[in-house]
Scaffold this active site. Structure first.
Site, PDB file in Angstrom:
ATOM      1  N   LYS A  81       0.893  -1.361  -0.005  1.00  5.74           N
ATOM      2  CA  LYS A  81       0.066  -0.134   0.027  1.00  5.74           C
ATOM      3  C   LYS A  81       0.904   1.311  -0.011  1.00  5.74           C
ATOM      4  O   LYS A  81       2.001   1.522   0.688  1.00  5.74           O
ATOM      5  CB  LYS A  81      -0.738   0.053   1.345  1.00  5.74           C
ATOM      6  CG  LYS A  81      -1.933   1.113   1.223  1.00  5.74           C
ATOM      7  CD  LYS A  81      -2.978   0.712   0.464  1.00  5.74           C
ATOM      8  CE  LYS A  81      -3.997   1.868   0.315  1.00  5.74           C
ATOM      9  NZ  LYS A  81      -3.472   2.842  -0.958  1.00  5.74           N
ATOM     10  N   LYS A 105       4.875   2.568   8.371  1.00  2.00           N
ATOM     11  CA  LYS A 105       3.739   3.505   9.078  1.00  2.00           C
ATOM     12  C   LYS A 105       2.422   2.294   9.186  1.00  2.00           C
ATOM     13  O   LYS A 105       1.678   2.490  10.088  1.00  2.00           O
ATOM     14  CB  LYS A 105       3.480   4.229   7.604  1.00  2.00           C
ATOM     15  CG  LYS A 105       2.693   5.809   8.084  1.00  2.00           C
ATOM     16  CD  LYS A 105       2.335   6.461   6.671  1.00  2.00           C
ATOM     17  CE  LYS A 105       3.640   7.035   6.183  1.00  2.00           C
ATOM     18  NZ  LYS A 105       3.277   8.111   5.126  1.00  2.00           N
ATOM     19  N   LYS A 117       5.578   2.176  -2.676  1.00  2.56           N
ATOM     20  CA  LYS A 117       5.515   3.482  -3.174  1.00  2.56           C
ATOM     21  C   LYS A 117       5.970   3.658  -4.760  1.00  2.56           C
ATOM     22  O   LYS A 117       6.487   2.703  -5.182  1.00  2.56           O
ATOM     23  CB  LYS A 117       6.451   4.377  -2.259  1.00  2.56           C
ATOM     24  CG  LYS A 117       6.280   6.104  -2.544  1.00  2.56           C
ATOM     25  CD  LYS A 117       5.147   6.482  -1.907  1.00  2.56           C
ATOM     26  CE  LYS A 117       5.405   7.778  -1.199  1.00  2.56           C
ATOM     27  NZ  LYS A 117       4.294   7.748   0.179  1.00  2.56           N
ATOM     28  N   THR A 201      -4.831  13.261   5.765  1.00  3.45           N
ATOM     29  CA  THR A 201      -3.469  13.429   6.214  1.00  3.45           C
ATOM     30  C   THR A 201      -3.441  14.805   7.018  1.00  3.45           C
ATOM     31  O   THR A 201      -2.734  14.426   8.037  1.00  3.45           O
ATOM     32  CB  THR A 201      -2.487  13.795   4.924  1.00  3.45           C
ATOM     33  OG1 THR A 201      -2.592  12.656   3.988  1.00  3.45           O
ATOM     34  CG2 THR A 201      -1.323  13.804   5.364  1.00  3.45           C
ATOM     35  N   ASN A 232      -1.750  20.028  -0.159  1.00  3.50           N
ATOM     36  CA  ASN A 232      -3.060  19.376   0.451  1.00  3.50           C
ATOM     37  C   ASN A 232      -2.912  18.996   1.875  1.00  3.50           C
ATOM     38  O   ASN A 232      -3.642  19.458   2.584  1.00  3.50           O
ATOM     39  CB  ASN A 232      -3.156  17.988  -0.527  1.00  3.50           C
ATOM     40  CG  ASN A 232      -4.444  17.200   0.159  1.00  3.50           C
ATOM     41  OD1 ASN A 232      -5.363  17.625   0.489  1.00  3.50           O
ATOM     42  ND2 ASN A 232      -3.989  15.862   0.145  1.00  3.50           N
ATOM     43  N   SER A 360      -7.199   5.441   3.782  1.00  5.16           N
ATOM     44  CA  SER A 360      -7.139   4.807   2.455  1.00  5.16           C
ATOM     45  C   SER A 360      -7.382   3.419   2.788  1.00  5.16           C
ATOM     46  O   SER A 360      -8.137   2.703   2.188  1.00  5.16           O
ATOM     47  CB  SER A 360      -5.622   4.774   1.616  1.00  5.16           C
ATOM     48  OG  SER A 360      -5.438   5.924   0.965  1.00  5.16           O
TER      49      SER A 360
END
Ligand code: GLU
Length: 428
Positions: A81, A105, A117, A201, A232, A360
């Site tokens: 992820k 994480k 990633k 986030t 963002n 997510s």
């Protein structure tokens, strides 16, 4: 992306050192946990690393070819992820480091997900909407066999958003021949996205900033904070902290920084940025020289841009009591140690910005069950997860007398190593 200014300044080649920094944290945590050196080495390396060439026919008829990467760092705890970034400075080693951080994480939060990633080396600000769409679809075509809800689930990252995720989802579903909403997160709501994902986030960061200041005892006056990288994550963090009564005194983006002791209204600044492409020139505040944000007389700094924003030299100038890492890797390891010695609390990235991947995960769960949650439910679950993880990191830090980052890595890697043991990968 007409309203978005891209940072085109050359960055020193930090990609390899970023990856080495990430491995350094892993090795230290493994030593503290008594995990064998061989297992630590295994954890440092990505399980799989993919590199693809993405051809895009430009609007003027030329053929442009972009380098795309996907590091699938670990699926020991569940499907890989992590986000995909579009940026001119994307490098393989940078993507390797960022993927490793995703594993840490997700493991820290206790999610049934591994880490990955992706990135494409490109200048999204220089591409037309049609070219960006072709690039997004090309990335998915190049990596289709590697992706999917049980394999690897992409999401937004630097300079990618719900628009890019929609193109990627559509391409994935065309190739799959059916609806697979759990293949991508950070989608628009109407395509199966989750409530609050776009600001998740920032919400998580704000919760972590509030918790960190509560832990120290808040000052009688309004807490003063500065945000580096008013994008963002940075803008959403600022908006929520402003609602909580905190005062935003400085904000920066790749084009410049602004400062107003009396406070800046984040919603107003965001509206200005949406119109003019940058926070620089905002009439409600004075211009601030680059890098002065980190030495301001504030209680909390929120670095929300790219890696390496606070190195050792910068750390010596910090006057804030708390740093909340909204970005991935903004504080270098040497700076981290210096700040710890100076009594500055750093809420590490793997905790501070984990709200994004937390929601997510909620999105993926909703997609797979077909049952969609109201915003209040997402908010409550995010709050519970972030606050309980903060408390676990805090307790471990106090118990072991280490930095919050070391505590977070120990908790995360303890879980990862346990999974690897059951899988027969880790011997000890
Ligand atoms: N790109 C975000 C991060 O670095 C979110 C990843 C995700 O939602 O999978 O955590």
């Amino acid at each position: 992306m007409a309203t978005q200014e891209i940072d085109r300044r050359p960055r020193p080649d930090r990609a390899l050192s970023l990856y080495e920094d990430a491995c350094r944290h892993v090795r230290a945590a493994c030593r503290a946990l008594g995990v064998a050196e061989g297992t630590a080495q295994y954890i440092c390396r990505p399980q799989r690393f993919h590199e693809v060439s993405i051809p895009v026919r430009a609007d003027d008829g030329r053929l442009l070819v972009f380098a795309g990467y996907r590091s699938q760092h670990s699926d020991a705890l569940g499907p890989c992820k992590g986000g995909i970034r579009f940026h001119p400075a994307v490098e393989g080693d940078e993507v390797r480091a960022l993927a490793l951080w995703m594993t840490v994480k997700c493991a820290l939060l206790g999610l049934p997900l591994g880490g990955a990633k992706g990135g494409v080396r490109c200048d999204p600000g220089a591409l037309s909407g049609r070219e960006l769409e072709a690039l997004s679809r090309g990335y998915v075509r190049g990596l289709f066999a590697e992706l999917g809800p049980d394999r690897d689930v992409p999401a937004p990252d630097v300079y990618t958003d719900a628009r890019v995720m929609a193109w990627m989802l559509d391409e994935y579903e065309r190739l799959a021949g059916g609806s697979v909403p759990g293949s991508i997160t950070g989608k628009p709501l109407v395509l199966g996205g989750s409530a609050l994902r776009d600001e998740a986030t920032g919400r998580g960061c704000a919760l972590m900033a509030l918790s960190a200041m509560d832990r120290r005892g808040r000052p009688a006056r309004a807490v003063r904070f500065a945000v580096q990288g008013f994008g963002n994550a940075g803008a959403a963090t600022a908006r929520i902290l402003h609602q909580a009564g905190w005062r935003l005194v400085a904000a920066s983006d790749s084009q410049g920084a602004v400062h107003a002791d009396g406070g800046i209204d984040p919603a107003d600044l965001l509206a200005f940025k949406a119109r003019y492409g940058s926070a620089a020139g905002y009439p409600g505040a004075a211009a601030l020289p680059p890098d002065e944000w980190l030495a301001l007389d504030v209680d909390v700094l929120v670095p929300a841009a790219l890696e390496g924003a606070i190195d050792e030299g910068a750390a010596a100038r910090v006057r804030a009591a708390v740093i909340v890492e909204a970005a991935n890797g903004p504080v270098t390891p040497d700076a981290d140690e210096l700040l710890f010695a100076r009594g500055v609390d750093v809420v590490p990235d793997v905790l501070a910005n984990a709200g994004g991947v937390a929601v997510s995960y909620f999105e993926w769960v909703q997609n797979r069950s077909g049952w969609y949650w109201a915003p209040g439910e997402v908010e409550a679950r995010l709050r519970d997860l972030m606050l309980s993880t903060f408390d676990r990191v805090d307790a471990e830090q106090r118990r072991a007398g280490c930095t919050p980052r070391q505590a977070a890595y120990r908790l995360a890697l303890g879980r990862l190593v346990e999974a690897l043991r059951w899988r027969g990968v880790a011997g000890t």
